[in-house]
Structure formats: structure tokens, C-alpha cells
Design a protein around this motif. Sequence first.
Motif, short mmCIF file in Angstrom:
data_model
loop_
_atom_site.label_atom_id
_atom_site.label_comp_id
_atom_site.label_asym_id
_atom_site.label_seq_id
_atom_site.Cartn_x
_atom_site.Cartn_y
_atom_site.Cartn_z
N PHE A 1 49.88 6.43 -2.95
CA PHE A 1 50.20 7.28 -4.10
C PHE A 1 51.44 6.64 -4.85
O PHE A 1 52.24 6.04 -4.25
CB PHE A 1 50.65 8.54 -3.52
N ILE A 2 51.07 6.78 -6.16
CA ILE A 2 52.36 6.43 -7.03
C ILE A 2 53.17 7.37 -7.77
O ILE A 2 52.65 8.44 -7.99
CB ILE A 2 51.73 5.62 -8.30
N PRO A 3 54.67 7.41 -7.25
CA PRO A 3 55.46 8.53 -7.79
C PRO A 3 55.16 8.33 -9.31
O PRO A 3 55.24 7.37 -9.81
CB PRO A 3 56.83 7.93 -7.44
N PRO A 4 55.18 9.71 -9.98
CA PRO A 4 55.21 9.94 -11.46
C PRO A 4 56.59 9.12 -12.01
O PRO A 4 57.67 9.49 -11.49
CB PRO A 4 54.81 11.39 -11.56
N ASP A 5 56.01 8.85 -13.24
CA ASP A 5 57.22 8.26 -14.23
C ASP A 5 57.75 9.84 -14.89
O ASP A 5 57.02 10.09 -15.63
CB ASP A 5 56.94 7.22 -14.93
N ARG A 6 58.81 10.04 -14.72
CA ARG A 6 59.25 11.43 -15.54
C ARG A 6 59.69 11.30 -16.73
O ARG A 6 60.28 12.30 -17.47
CB ARG A 6 60.34 12.03 -14.54
N ARG A 7 59.75 9.96 -17.28
CA ARG A 7 60.40 9.87 -18.71
C ARG A 7 59.26 10.62 -19.74
O ARG A 7 58.13 10.63 -19.39
CB ARG A 7 60.39 8.23 -18.90
N ALA A 8 59.60 10.77 -20.93
CA ALA A 8 58.74 11.41 -21.52
C ALA A 8 57.62 10.66 -22.17
O ALA A 8 58.04 9.53 -22.43
CB ALA A 8 59.61 11.96 -23.07
N ASN A 9 56.58 11.22 -22.30
CA ASN A 9 55.08 10.39 -22.65
C ASN A 9 54.79 9.39 -21.70
O ASN A 9 54.34 8.35 -22.56
CB ASN A 9 55.40 10.26 -24.33
N ILE A 10 55.35 9.26 -20.75
CA ILE A 10 55.01 8.09 -19.77
C ILE A 10 54.17 8.73 -18.83
O ILE A 10 54.31 9.60 -18.14
CB ILE A 10 56.25 7.50 -18.98
N ARG A 11 52.67 8.06 -18.75
CA ARG A 11 51.74 8.87 -17.72
C ARG A 11 51.45 7.31 -17.00
O ARG A 11 51.57 6.29 -17.19
CB ARG A 11 50.50 8.71 -18.44
N THR A 12 51.47 7.77 -15.41
CA THR A 12 51.21 6.86 -14.44
C THR A 12 50.01 7.41 -13.76
O THR A 12 49.52 8.57 -13.63
CB THR A 12 52.27 6.92 -13.57
N PRO A 13 49.16 6.22 -13.29
CA PRO A 13 48.08 6.71 -12.57
C PRO A 13 48.58 7.19 -11.11
O PRO A 13 49.52 7.15 -10.81
CB PRO A 13 47.16 5.17 -12.33
N ASP A 14 47.40 8.04 -10.43
CA ASP A 14 47.84 8.80 -9.20
C ASP A 14 48.05 7.54 -7.93
O ASP A 14 48.74 8.10 -7.27
CB ASP A 14 46.80 9.58 -8.81
N ILE A 15 47.13 6.73 -7.87
CA ILE A 15 47.00 5.80 -6.73
C ILE A 15 46.72 4.46 -6.91
O ILE A 15 46.26 4.00 -8.22
CB ILE A 15 45.93 6.38 -5.73
N VAL A 16 47.09 3.73 -6.12
CA VAL A 16 46.59 2.32 -5.92
C VAL A 16 45.72 2.03 -4.78
O VAL A 16 46.08 2.33 -3.75
CB VAL A 16 47.58 1.18 -5.73
#
Length: 87
Positions: A40-55
Motif C-alpha cells: 500500500f502506498i501512503p497518500p500524498d497529502r499535498r493539494a492536488n496531488i494524487r497517488t495510486p493505492d498500491i504497488v
Amino acid sequence: MWMIQKRIGNIIVPPGSYPTKHEKVTVDYLAKALGVDILFIPPDRRANIRTPDIVMDGFYWEIKVPLVEARELLRTICETRCINHLI
């Protein structure tokens, strides 16, 4: 008679990752069915930044459950360009 035992993949949830119930169920199934390790990838909490859920298997994946209108789901997918694959 020899029996080949199927490998069950590891599921890694690092600090800062908070997977939802449907993500946990999906990843649990994939780890058992495919025998791959999943991070699982921790979410990037910066505005307008999206991260995938997993590798998984060296690729970035976004997990979606079609609980919303298909048009809304497709819009979300198109906006999330940081993924290689969609589950």
C-alpha cells in the motif's frame, strides 16, 4: 504424488497508509489468487496531488469499486494519470 503448494503474497501496509475496507478485501484476494506481494502506498497529502493505492508486481495500481455512476468513475480514472493499471 507431489503437491505443488501455491504461494500466498505478502500484504505490506506502511505507517501512514489507511486502506479502506474494499481495498483490503481486493488486495487480500489478489495476494492469495496471484501469489504476489502488494505494498500500500501512503497518500500524498499535498493539494492536488494524487497517488495510486498500491504497488503490485512492480506496477502502480489504483483500486476502484464501481459504486458511483460510470461517467464519474471514468472522469476520476482519467484525472488520475499517475497509475499504470486499474483494478
